[in-house]
Motif scaffolding. Sequence first.
Motif, PDB file in Angstrom:
ATOM      1  N   ARG A  88      14.066  23.193  74.153  1.00  0.00           N
ATOM      2  CA  ARG A  88      13.236  23.457  75.256  1.00  0.00           C
ATOM      3  C   ARG A  88      13.735  22.692  76.502  1.00  0.00           C
ATOM      4  O   ARG A  88      13.376  23.234  77.696  1.00  0.00           O
ATOM      5  N   TYR A  89      14.467  21.703  76.368  1.00  0.00           N
ATOM      6  CA  TYR A  89      14.733  20.835  77.564  1.00  0.00           C
ATOM      7  C   TYR A  89      16.432  21.207  77.786  1.00  0.00           C
ATOM      8  O   TYR A  89      17.037  20.265  78.633  1.00  0.00           O
ATOM      9  N   ALA A  90      16.934  22.041  77.233  1.00  0.00           N
ATOM     10  CA  ALA A  90      18.515  22.419  77.442  1.00  0.00           C
ATOM     11  C   ALA A  90      18.796  22.756  78.869  1.00  0.00           C
ATOM     12  O   ALA A  90      17.721  23.464  79.588  1.00  0.00           O
ATOM     13  N   PRO A  91      19.983  22.620  79.423  1.00  0.00           N
ATOM     14  CA  PRO A  91      20.084  23.047  80.875  1.00  0.00           C
ATOM     15  C   PRO A  91      20.252  24.632  80.797  1.00  0.00           C
ATOM     16  O   PRO A  91      20.603  25.397  80.225  1.00  0.00           O
ATOM     17  N   ASN A  92      19.524  24.750  82.065  1.00  0.00           N
ATOM     18  CA  ASN A  92      19.711  26.522  82.501  1.00  0.00           C
ATOM     19  C   ASN A  92      19.583  27.483  81.557  1.00  0.00           C
ATOM     20  O   ASN A  92      20.273  28.543  81.445  1.00  0.00           O
ATOM     21  N   LEU A  93      18.439  27.505  80.845  1.00  0.00           N
ATOM     22  CA  LEU A  93      17.837  28.252  79.938  1.00  0.00           C
ATOM     23  C   LEU A  93      16.295  28.429  79.939  1.00  0.00           C
ATOM     24  O   LEU A  93      15.818  27.170  80.230  1.00  0.00           O
ATOM     25  N   ILE A  94      15.988  29.389  79.354  1.00  0.00           N
ATOM     26  CA  ILE A  94      14.281  29.324  79.183  1.00  0.00           C
ATOM     27  C   ILE A  94      14.199  30.169  77.984  1.00  0.00           C
ATOM     28  O   ILE A  94      14.541  31.369  77.815  1.00  0.00           O
ATOM     29  N   VAL A  95      12.944  29.815  77.238  1.00  0.00           N
ATOM     30  CA  VAL A  95      12.530  30.465  76.198  1.00  0.00           C
ATOM     31  C   VAL A  95      11.073  30.977  76.775  1.00  0.00           C
ATOM     32  O   VAL A  95      10.326  30.183  76.922  1.00  0.00           O
ATOM     33  N   ARG A  96      10.683  32.356  76.764  1.00  0.00           N
ATOM     34  CA  ARG A  96       9.584  32.838  77.428  1.00  0.00           C
ATOM     35  C   ARG A  96       8.566  32.912  75.916  1.00  0.00           C
ATOM     36  O   ARG A  96       8.176  33.857  75.434  1.00  0.00           O
ATOM     37  N   PHE A 109      19.744  33.021  79.125  1.00  0.00           N
ATOM     38  CA  PHE A 109      20.506  31.907  79.891  1.00  0.00           C
ATOM     39  C   PHE A 109      20.715  32.469  81.282  1.00  0.00           C
ATOM     40  O   PHE A 109      20.827  33.566  81.737  1.00  0.00           O
ATOM     41  N   ARG A 110      20.735  31.296  82.247  1.00  0.00           N
ATOM     42  CA  ARG A 110      21.074  31.209  83.393  1.00  0.00           C
ATOM     43  C   ARG A 110      20.566  32.387  84.276  1.00  0.00           C
ATOM     44  O   ARG A 110      19.603  32.265  84.767  1.00  0.00           O
ATOM     45  N   ASN A 111      21.422  33.777  84.474  1.00  0.00           N
ATOM     46  CA  ASN A 111      20.811  34.580  85.391  1.00  0.00           C
ATOM     47  C   ASN A 111      20.477  35.873  84.514  1.00  0.00           C
ATOM     48  O   ASN A 111      20.464  36.770  85.165  1.00  0.00           O
ATOM     49  N   MET A 112      20.003  35.603  83.476  1.00  0.00           N
ATOM     50  CA  MET A 112      19.235  36.681  82.651  1.00  0.00           C
ATOM     51  C   MET A 112      17.633  36.720  82.993  1.00  0.00           C
ATOM     52  O   MET A 112      16.991  35.791  83.005  1.00  0.00           O
ATOM     53  N   THR A 115      13.841  39.888  79.812  1.00  0.00           N
ATOM     54  CA  THR A 115      13.876  40.967  78.659  1.00  0.00           C
ATOM     55  C   THR A 115      15.266  41.481  78.491  1.00  0.00           C
ATOM     56  O   THR A 115      15.476  42.393  77.535  1.00  0.00           O
ATOM     57  N   GLN A 116      16.128  40.841  79.213  1.00  0.00           N
ATOM     58  CA  GLN A 116      17.704  41.150  78.773  1.00  0.00           C
ATOM     59  C   GLN A 116      18.170  40.491  77.315  1.00  0.00           C
ATOM     60  O   GLN A 116      19.285  39.931  77.459  1.00  0.00           O
ATOM     61  N   THR A 117      17.537  40.695  76.389  1.00  0.00           N
ATOM     62  CA  THR A 117      17.689  40.043  75.098  1.00  0.00           C
ATOM     63  C   THR A 117      19.045  40.214  74.476  1.00  0.00           C
ATOM     64  O   THR A 117      19.658  39.258  73.855  1.00  0.00           O
ATOM     65  N   PRO A 118      19.695  41.373  74.722  1.00  0.00           N
ATOM     66  CA  PRO A 118      20.984  41.673  74.144  1.00  0.00           C
ATOM     67  C   PRO A 118      22.084  40.833  74.493  1.00  0.00           C
ATOM     68  O   PRO A 118      23.114  41.033  74.276  1.00  0.00           O
ATOM     69  N   ARG A 119      21.739  40.046  75.573  1.00  0.00           N
ATOM     70  CA  ARG A 119      22.747  39.274  76.160  1.00  0.00           C
ATOM     71  C   ARG A 119      22.938  37.769  75.490  1.00  0.00           C
ATOM     72  O   ARG A 119      23.719  36.951  76.101  1.00  0.00           O
ATOM     73  N   ALA A 120      22.152  37.487  74.594  1.00  0.00           N
ATOM     74  CA  ALA A 120      21.983  36.058  73.909  1.00  0.00           C
ATOM     75  C   ALA A 120      22.330  36.347  72.582  1.00  0.00           C
ATOM     76  O   ALA A 120      21.362  37.018  71.749  1.00  0.00           O
ATOM     77  N   LEU A 121      23.265  35.789  72.159  1.00  0.00           N
ATOM     78  CA  LEU A 121      23.688  35.855  70.593  1.00  0.00           C
ATOM     79  C   LEU A 121      23.119  34.625  69.937  1.00  0.00           C
ATOM     80  O   LEU A 121      23.380  33.380  70.434  1.00  0.00           O
ATOM     81  N   GLY A 167      30.442  40.917  72.657  1.00  0.00           N
ATOM     82  CA  GLY A 167      30.130  41.236  74.079  1.00  0.00           C
ATOM     83  C   GLY A 167      28.557  40.859  74.257  1.00  0.00           C
ATOM     84  O   GLY A 167      27.949  40.456  75.631  1.00  0.00           O
ATOM     85  N   ASN A 168      27.692  40.540  73.407  1.00  0.00           N
ATOM     86  CA  ASN A 168      26.416  40.288  73.128  1.00  0.00           C
ATOM     87  C   ASN A 168      26.298  38.838  73.704  1.00  0.00           C
ATOM     88  O   ASN A 168      25.201  38.203  73.945  1.00  0.00           O
ATOM     89  N   SER A 169      27.307  38.108  73.942  1.00  0.00           N
ATOM     90  CA  SER A 169      27.412  36.730  74.400  1.00  0.00           C
ATOM     91  C   SER A 169      27.589  36.649  75.692  1.00  0.00           C
ATOM     92  O   SER A 169      27.875  35.424  76.536  1.00  0.00           O
ATOM     93  N   LEU A 170      27.403  37.804  76.601  1.00  0.00           N
ATOM     94  CA  LEU A 170      27.459  37.747  77.984  1.00  0.00           C
ATOM     95  C   LEU A 170      26.658  36.772  78.718  1.00  0.00           C
ATOM     96  O   LEU A 170      27.165  36.171  79.645  1.00  0.00           O
TER      97      LEU A 170
END
Length: 765
Positions: A88-96, A109-112, A115-121, A167-170
């Motif tokens: 919950r308090y990790a840098p520059n990410l959010i769980v909706r 993460f960061r600039n996601m 809904t861009q869930t395929p970029r988070a591994l 590449g899903n770790s984008l």
Amino acid sequence: MKSEFYCRALCSASALALLSTPALAQSDEASTEQDPSATQESDENRVTIIGTLESREMRSLDTPALGVAIDADQIAAINTINAEDVIRYAPNLIVRKRYIGDANATLSFRNMHTTQTPRALVTVDGFLISDFLGASFGTAPKWAVLSPTDIARAEIIYGPTSARYAGNSLGGTLRLETAPIDSNAISLGAQRFYQNYKYYDTDENLYGFSVNGQADIAIGSRGGVSVAYRHFENEGQPQQWRTVSPGTPFADQAIVDSELGFPLRIAAQDSVVDSVEDQFRLRGNYDLGGGWELRGLAALLIDDETTDDPNSFLRDADGEPTFVGISGVTRGQAQSTELLAGLGLAGNVAGWDVDLSVSRFELLDERARQSNGVDVTTGIIPDSGIVTDEDAHWTSVETSAERAFGAHRIALGASYAGYFGASETGAVADWRTGEPTAIRNASGGETQLAGVFLEDTITLAPMLEATLGLRYENWRASGGFLQYGPTRVDYASRNEDAWSPKLALTLQPDDATEIVASAAWATRFPTIGELYQAGLISYGPNVGEIDLDGFDPNLAPERGFDLQLTASRRFDNVKVTLSGFRQAVDDTLFSQTILVPGADDPSVPVSQSLITNIGEVETWGVDAIVAVEDMFVEGLSLDANVSWIDAIITENPLNPALEGNRFPRVPRWRANASLRYAVSPMFDLAANLRYQSTPERNLENNASSRCDTYYCVSPFTFVDLKSTVHFDGFDLDLGIDNVFDEKAFVFHPYPGRTFVIGLRWNGGF
């Protein structure tokens, strides 16, 4: 907003200071000297982990770039109800996470966008739990394979900096780790939570609880097996409010909200969300001898979510609630049964450290029932409706081998991920019990992603390392189809490949300082849901029919180029990290509204909303992270971070008017802080802060997207408190999330002030 943010941060710190006065801290145990680098037994059955800066270092980062770890000490300071709460308090990410138990708690993460869930591994002990069946609110990671009590540690990697990951770790990679089982133990726990949610005319007292039991059984001195069961129930606040048409008989009773720049005539709330979950978990680890270890995980999840009690704020002539003139009101229920199983093997062959993991996810059954919308003339919600059945599964295989050769540390490996998904909807006369006799619409398909990688970390000088990596991936999409009634369209298979090089330089001028510069390319291929969507036409003469033009089966993959420069420095009991990054993603996959030739007259363009390739989205950002142990007094710890992000659409051939706009749901500022105080071996206190500035809601960046009310993506400042009392093998948790009852929205409302109480017992046998 800034003044409010600083005020609330100060209030939070003041609250912690008041709670930790010497009067509360005085006890015989308080004077006991503690060794912060060791574990400390408070009684025969309980071990308290004393956190240190070292325990938050990445243990297996596998890539020289920005990474952070969340250890047991940090997790203990959080009001953890679901597994995703640990970050919950990790840098520059959010769980909706819209409410406690939300199955659609997407990670970004960061600039996601959320809904861009395929970029988070996301993995658990190396087993993939990311849902890459689509890119939507409904494809969140499968958090529920774990109870929060299972998680010993989380490691987070920002960006696609390692050749080891697909590449899903984008956007980034999250690795959750469970504790090994090495002794006989029993753990029993219960939680209770409550919130009173008020907004418009909504005024709901909402309750929830969970009970958890776990038995760890040692197998000699070589490992063990853990068997666990958790039952969870919760009432979540209504997720939407409904408007009434002006001029209808009771419209003048509506609550008018003009925050959007035009009036929302609020007349009703959707149902409270009743969530029930049964979770059966099995974990194990076993030393096979000869340096080989076996690990396994299995989880069976049974979910039931009901939304069958909407509430109108309007009253008819008899004083009774009425839905006359209110559109969109429905009733519904969704049930699912899911199974995840994974098996891993690690050891050494001819000097190579080898790891192999295989996992399988099966959606054994999922059925969603929903009534048709209310009749706005009579105000009656009909019994007729639709039933949607889902079928899905995926298989993941990962293998790697590592070995040092002089100045080189070589890593190589291969991976495979195969995803299948299909959805089928039919009409029923009774939405509660009816069986569809015919298919109204359906869609589905499958994707396969196979990859190999090679990575070499070379010691160039005593203070300098270079890491060179290369990943090759082959992607295949097949079996894609859409169906509307008897009409079915099948699509040709596709096959593409990509090379993704990685490069990093690591400079360590002394033991306390590290500077890392990295460059990485990554390719993220489309998912089934992006390629083949059974969307329905929402307006016009063909409303309700499947939209055969509402998707593009020839979408190009996203191709990202990521640059990072990170510097960290240890100053005795303080560690400071500063990281700057720039990421440009060509052919960004995202939904937008464009003009396409009309079906009846191609010379007349019509608006169409569909997932497309946006030419380029460029992001610049900075993360500042501070960790402090024994700050001012022994036992007082702080983790704090602040991030600045600037995500801009730089190219968009399909709609050049959007170029220069900010990418939606990416705020300019994020900040988190966790302040923890071990008052004594018997008493812990924590005050935590989450902050986000106002993001844009849509690609158009129009005026209605920046507001602080329902329908918007609003700023928020959440202050959370927790205290824990340890006694005779028991832990008693008392906590409050969102202390100031901040009303915040991600279109849907976030929870209001929530009280949490928990009791755990740990013992041996």
